[in-house]
Write a protein that holds these residues in place. Structure first.
Motif, PDB file in Angstrom:
ATOM      1  N   PHE A  83      -9.749   7.884  -2.379  1.00 15.26           N
ATOM      2  CA  PHE A  83     -10.467   6.676  -1.976  1.00 15.26           C
ATOM      3  C   PHE A  83     -10.011   5.449  -2.760  1.00 15.26           C
ATOM      4  O   PHE A  83      -9.946   4.342  -2.213  1.00 15.26           O
ATOM      5  CB  PHE A  83     -11.986   6.883  -2.144  1.00 15.26           C
ATOM      6  CG  PHE A  83     -12.593   7.691  -1.040  1.00 15.26           C
ATOM      7  CD1 PHE A  83     -12.717   7.167   0.240  1.00 15.26           C
ATOM      8  CD2 PHE A  83     -13.013   8.991  -1.264  1.00 15.26           C
ATOM      9  CE1 PHE A  83     -13.262   7.907   1.275  1.00 15.26           C
ATOM     10  CE2 PHE A  83     -13.551   9.747  -0.233  1.00 15.26           C
ATOM     11  CZ  PHE A  83     -13.684   9.203   1.036  1.00 15.26           C
ATOM     12  N   ASP A  84      -9.682   5.637  -4.037  1.00 17.67           N
ATOM     13  CA  ASP A  84      -9.157   4.508  -4.806  1.00 17.67           C
ATOM     14  C   ASP A  84      -7.832   4.030  -4.217  1.00 17.67           C
ATOM     15  O   ASP A  84      -7.541   2.825  -4.207  1.00 17.67           O
ATOM     16  CB  ASP A  84      -8.952   4.923  -6.268  1.00 17.67           C
ATOM     17  CG  ASP A  84     -10.257   4.973  -7.047  1.00 17.67           C
ATOM     18  OD1 ASP A  84     -11.276   4.455  -6.528  1.00 17.67           O
ATOM     19  OD2 ASP A  84     -10.277   5.539  -8.152  1.00 17.67           O
ATOM     20  N   GLY A  85      -7.044   4.969  -3.707  1.00 21.47           N
ATOM     21  CA  GLY A  85      -5.791   4.592  -3.066  1.00 21.47           C
ATOM     22  C   GLY A  85      -6.020   3.741  -1.821  1.00 21.47           C
ATOM     23  O   GLY A  85      -5.336   2.739  -1.601  1.00 21.47           O
ATOM     24  N   LEU A  86      -6.999   4.116  -1.000  1.00 19.15           N
ATOM     25  CA  LEU A  86      -7.305   3.348   0.211  1.00 19.15           C
ATOM     26  C   LEU A  86      -7.835   1.964  -0.126  1.00 19.15           C
ATOM     27  O   LEU A  86      -7.484   0.959   0.523  1.00 19.15           O
ATOM     28  CB  LEU A  86      -8.326   4.107   1.064  1.00 19.15           C
ATOM     29  CG  LEU A  86      -7.857   5.423   1.692  1.00 19.15           C
ATOM     30  CD1 LEU A  86      -8.989   6.040   2.512  1.00 19.15           C
ATOM     31  CD2 LEU A  86      -6.633   5.209   2.575  1.00 19.15           C
ATOM     32  N   ILE A  87      -8.694   1.879  -1.136  1.00 16.06           N
ATOM     33  CA  ILE A  87      -9.231   0.578  -1.551  1.00 16.06           C
ATOM     34  C   ILE A  87      -8.108  -0.317  -2.051  1.00 16.06           C
ATOM     35  O   ILE A  87      -8.037  -1.509  -1.726  1.00 16.06           O
ATOM     36  CB  ILE A  87     -10.307   0.762  -2.648  1.00 16.06           C
ATOM     37  CG1 ILE A  87     -11.535   1.482  -2.072  1.00 16.06           C
ATOM     38  CG2 ILE A  87     -10.717  -0.584  -3.247  1.00 16.06           C
ATOM     39  CD1 ILE A  87     -12.529   1.913  -3.113  1.00 16.06           C
ATOM     40  N   PHE A  88      -7.226   0.258  -2.836  1.00 15.02           N
ATOM     41  CA  PHE A  88      -6.091  -0.492  -3.360  1.00 15.02           C
ATOM     42  C   PHE A  88      -5.239  -1.056  -2.226  1.00 15.02           C
ATOM     43  O   PHE A  88      -4.841  -2.226  -2.247  1.00 15.02           O
ATOM     44  CB  PHE A  88      -5.256   0.420  -4.258  1.00 15.02           C
ATOM     45  CG  PHE A  88      -4.057  -0.240  -4.861  1.00 15.02           C
ATOM     46  CD1 PHE A  88      -4.161  -0.965  -6.025  1.00 15.02           C
ATOM     47  CD2 PHE A  88      -2.808  -0.144  -4.248  1.00 15.02           C
ATOM     48  CE1 PHE A  88      -3.053  -1.585  -6.589  1.00 15.02           C
ATOM     49  CE2 PHE A  88      -1.699  -0.758  -4.790  1.00 15.02           C
ATOM     50  CZ  PHE A  88      -1.821  -1.478  -5.976  1.00 15.02           C
ATOM     51  N   VAL A  89      -4.943  -0.236  -1.223  1.00  6.77           N
ATOM     52  CA  VAL A  89      -4.143  -0.679  -0.080  1.00  6.77           C
ATOM     53  C   VAL A  89      -4.824  -1.835   0.652  1.00  6.77           C
ATOM     54  O   VAL A  89      -4.184  -2.829   1.007  1.00  6.77           O
ATOM     55  CB  VAL A  89      -3.889   0.487   0.900  1.00  6.77           C
ATOM     56  CG1 VAL A  89      -3.247  -0.028   2.180  1.00  6.77           C
ATOM     57  CG2 VAL A  89      -2.984   1.531   0.273  1.00  6.77           C
ATOM     58  N   HIS A  98      -4.932   4.227 -12.964  1.00 10.29           N
ATOM     59  CA  HIS A  98      -3.747   5.065 -12.779  1.00 10.29           C
ATOM     60  C   HIS A  98      -3.046   4.724 -11.464  1.00 10.29           C
ATOM     61  O   HIS A  98      -1.820   4.586 -11.419  1.00 10.29           O
ATOM     62  CB  HIS A  98      -4.133   6.544 -12.775  1.00 10.29           C
ATOM     63  CG  HIS A  98      -4.505   7.091 -14.119  1.00 10.29           C
ATOM     64  ND1 HIS A  98      -3.860   6.714 -15.281  1.00 10.29           N
ATOM     65  CD2 HIS A  98      -5.447   8.007 -14.484  1.00 10.29           C
ATOM     66  CE1 HIS A  98      -4.380   7.364 -16.306  1.00 10.29           C
ATOM     67  NE2 HIS A  98      -5.348   8.153 -15.854  1.00 10.29           N
ATOM     68  N   VAL A  99      -3.840   4.607 -10.391  1.00 10.53           N
ATOM     69  CA  VAL A  99      -3.276   4.288  -9.072  1.00 10.53           C
ATOM     70  C   VAL A  99      -2.570   2.934  -9.115  1.00 10.53           C
ATOM     71  O   VAL A  99      -1.441   2.777  -8.633  1.00 10.53           O
ATOM     72  CB  VAL A  99      -4.368   4.291  -7.993  1.00 10.53           C
ATOM     73  CG1 VAL A  99      -3.819   3.736  -6.676  1.00 10.53           C
ATOM     74  CG2 VAL A  99      -4.910   5.699  -7.775  1.00 10.53           C
ATOM     75  N   VAL A 130       4.553  -2.420  -2.499  1.00 15.07           N
ATOM     76  CA  VAL A 130       3.475  -1.708  -3.195  1.00 15.07           C
ATOM     77  C   VAL A 130       2.868  -0.639  -2.286  1.00 15.07           C
ATOM     78  O   VAL A 130       2.556   0.469  -2.718  1.00 15.07           O
ATOM     79  CB  VAL A 130       2.387  -2.695  -3.665  1.00 15.07           C
ATOM     80  CG1 VAL A 130       1.199  -1.947  -4.270  1.00 15.07           C
ATOM     81  CG2 VAL A 130       2.962  -3.653  -4.704  1.00 15.07           C
ATOM     82  N   VAL A 131       2.698  -0.982  -1.005  1.00 15.43           N
ATOM     83  CA  VAL A 131       2.143  -0.025  -0.053  1.00 15.43           C
ATOM     84  C   VAL A 131       3.114   1.127   0.166  1.00 15.43           C
ATOM     85  O   VAL A 131       2.728   2.306   0.174  1.00 15.43           O
ATOM     86  CB  VAL A 131       1.826  -0.719   1.293  1.00 15.43           C
ATOM     87  CG1 VAL A 131       1.341   0.299   2.322  1.00 15.43           C
ATOM     88  CG2 VAL A 131       0.767  -1.800   1.086  1.00 15.43           C
ATOM     89  N   LEU A 132       4.389   0.801   0.344  1.00 17.34           N
ATOM     90  CA  LEU A 132       5.396   1.830   0.566  1.00 17.34           C
ATOM     91  C   LEU A 132       5.537   2.748  -0.653  1.00 17.34           C
ATOM     92  O   LEU A 132       5.806   3.948  -0.518  1.00 17.34           O
ATOM     93  CB  LEU A 132       6.748   1.188   0.877  1.00 17.34           C
ATOM     94  CG  LEU A 132       6.836   0.387   2.179  1.00 17.34           C
ATOM     95  CD1 LEU A 132       8.190  -0.302   2.281  1.00 17.34           C
ATOM     96  CD2 LEU A 132       6.605   1.267   3.387  1.00 17.34           C
ATOM     97  N   ALA A 133       5.347   2.184  -1.839  1.00 19.74           N
ATOM     98  CA  ALA A 133       5.502   2.964  -3.066  1.00 19.74           C
ATOM     99  C   ALA A 133       4.302   3.862  -3.328  1.00 19.74           C
ATOM    100  O   ALA A 133       4.390   4.796  -4.130  1.00 19.74           O
ATOM    101  CB  ALA A 133       5.700   2.030  -4.257  1.00 19.74           C
ATOM    102  N   LEU A 134       3.188   3.604  -2.655  1.00 12.85           N
ATOM    103  CA  LEU A 134       1.946   4.295  -2.994  1.00 12.85           C
ATOM    104  C   LEU A 134       2.027   5.795  -2.771  1.00 12.85           C
ATOM    105  O   LEU A 134       1.456   6.584  -3.535  1.00 12.85           O
ATOM    106  CB  LEU A 134       0.785   3.707  -2.186  1.00 12.85           C
ATOM    107  CG  LEU A 134      -0.619   4.050  -2.685  1.00 12.85           C
ATOM    108  CD1 LEU A 134      -0.774   3.636  -4.140  1.00 12.85           C
ATOM    109  CD2 LEU A 134      -1.670   3.381  -1.830  1.00 12.85           C
TER     110      LEU A 134
END
Length: 467
Positions: free
Chosen positions: A316-322, A17-18, A287-291
């Motif tokens: 945490f999934d958001g941080l890993i993705f970044v 989803h992220v 991608v980071v700005l859109a998160l």
């Protein structure tokens, strides 16, 4: 007939989803920022370095207007997503309508207040002489269309709240396409120069708004006919998120203005270099700005459904993705730093600043991303003031003293270094604060109420915009 969200974030793989929301959201952002970058390339091709500097100063002030619209769209997304998660279609529609009305009012007030004082405002960020005059002419064209941008951002945020990542992406793509087509025509063919770039942006904003509103209304009936008493009734709920979100978002251009002013002491060459970096970074790290906007509906829907464990996992999934994304893109920037500098015919200080950013400073985007993910959690879990404190702290205490110190030690390069250090410090604070909030969901003032069907129907019957 009830209108269902296209995607429910309350089930399924959260990292997927992220990733899907971030990448689809970033495509639209990347398109917009890519056109901004092309603007700078075209303006640089005119052979006047002062034009690029004027665009840089104008962008700093435009960021203030955009920040207000972004803050309002955050409120729309948070309220609508929470209502959808709680299976309350009427609330979702009415909150969307109320925030849209507010965005129009604000979009009218901003140019009325700022344009008569444009020369003074430009002087605050260090613009003087002919450069200030060119920047002012650019802003006189763009700022009156602030309400178009605000409506478009609100509609896109509502589409994301419904989980429709694809349709939320199309408005930005359409606007970027219009801008890309009309930029060379207005700048070169018709000879309007910097004003041509501004006119192309105006056309793009109008198209973006239309493409955003159509699916939101036609597919989801996401907006109702505005009624004053509905807006007044919902204003309090919207303001609880919108005001802190706007204040927090406005902090970013304050920090940018501080950095621009400190960089100005090193000459137009340095300001032009920073203008290139400011236009390049959003493209590379879109991608980071859109998160923040992308992950917000995931937080909101799960919060509305009372699934706090999934909220924590999403964080945490958001941080890993970044982390993964920033590492890959930073490596690419380092490998391509010379071609990038050549693309802008950068020499001297301008080239040097581009090189240092495409080196180690690009990695600092991870910490900015951590702040974005944290802000999304604050705005969607009932503590929007935390986002305000973090953003203002980052843009003042985390910027002014550090860029001054950096400039005194390393010159123009130190301005960028000091800005990066501030991001690292406040990212740590933001993540720590987010984890405390997520681990104690009972502290949230927006904790969802679970009602029996009869109670929900009674509330819906009292809404003034019901279907």
């Amino acid at each position: 007939m009830a209108i269902q969200a296209k995607t429910s974030f309350t089930s399924g793989n959260l990292f997927r989803h992220v990733s899907v929301m971030a990448f689809t959201s970033s495509i639209g952002l990347m398109a917009i920022f890519a056109v901004d970058l092309i603007d700078i390339i075209f303006i640089s091709m005119l052979g006047q370095e002062s034009l690029a500097a004027a665009a840089g100063y104008a962008s700093t002030l435009m960021f203030f207007a955009s920040a207000v619209n972004i803050g309002l769209s955050i409120a729309a997304g948070a309220l609508v997503a929470k209502a959808i998660g709680a299976d309350n279609e009427v609330d979702a529609r009415e909150y969307a309508t109320s925030v849209a009305v507010i965005s129009v009012i604000v979009g009218i007030l901003i140019p009325i207040i700022t344009l008569p004082n444009i020369d003074f405002l430009l002087s605050l960020v260090g613009a003087t002489g002919q450069v200030a005059e060119m920047a002012a002419s650019y802003l006189w064209i763009i700022l009156p269309t602030t309400l178009l941008s605000g409506m478009a951002m609100t509609a896109v945020a509502v589409l994301r709240a419904y989980g429709d990542a694809n349709r939320a992406m199309y408005p930005s793509l359409a606007g970027a396409a219009v801008n890309a087509v009309f930029d060379p025509i207005l700048i070169f063919t018709l000879g309007f120069g910097l004003e041509g770039a501004a006119l192309a942006t105006v056309l793009a904003r109008f198209v973006t708004m239309l493409v955003a509103l159509y699916p939101a209304i036609a597919r989801y009936r996401a907006f109702a006919i505005p009624r004053p008493r509905c807006v007044m009734r919902d204003f309090g709920d919207a303001a609880k998120i919108a005001i802190p979100a706007v204040l927090g978002t406005v902090a970013t251009p304050v920090g940018a203005a501080i950095v621009t002013r400190e960089m100005a002491q090193f000459g137009s060459d340095a300001v032009a270099g920073m203008a290139v970096i400011n236009r390049m970074v959003p493209v590379v790290f879109a991608v980071v700005l859109a998160l923040s906007g992308a992950i917000g509906p995931i937080f909101g829907q799960n919060h509305g459904a009372g699934q706090h464990k999934r909220v924590r996992e999403a964080f945490f999934d958001g941080l890993i993705f970044v982390a993964v994304y920033v590492l890959v893109m930073s490596a690419l920037l380092f490998l391509l730093r010379e071609p990038i500098a050549d693309l802008f015919d950068a020499t001297g200080m301008m080239r040097s600043l581009i090189f240092i950013y495409c080196g180690p400073l690009a990695l600092a985007a991870f910490f900015n991303g951590a702040i974005f993910v944290s802000n999304a959690s604050f705005n969607n879990l009932g503590h929007p003031m935390y986002s305000t404190w973090i953003n203002w702290g980052r843009s003042t205490l985390g910027t002014l003293p550090l860029v001054i110190l950096g400039a005194s030690i390393w010159g123009a390069h130190g301005v960028l270094i000091g800005q990066a250090i501030g991001g690292i410090i406040f990212a740590g604070i933001a993540v720590s604060l987010s984890m405390r909030m997520i681990d104690d969901p009972n502290r949230s003032p927006l904790k969802p109420k679970f009602l029996c069907p009869d109670e929900r129907m009674q509330i819906m019957s009292n809404r003034c915009c019901r279907s």
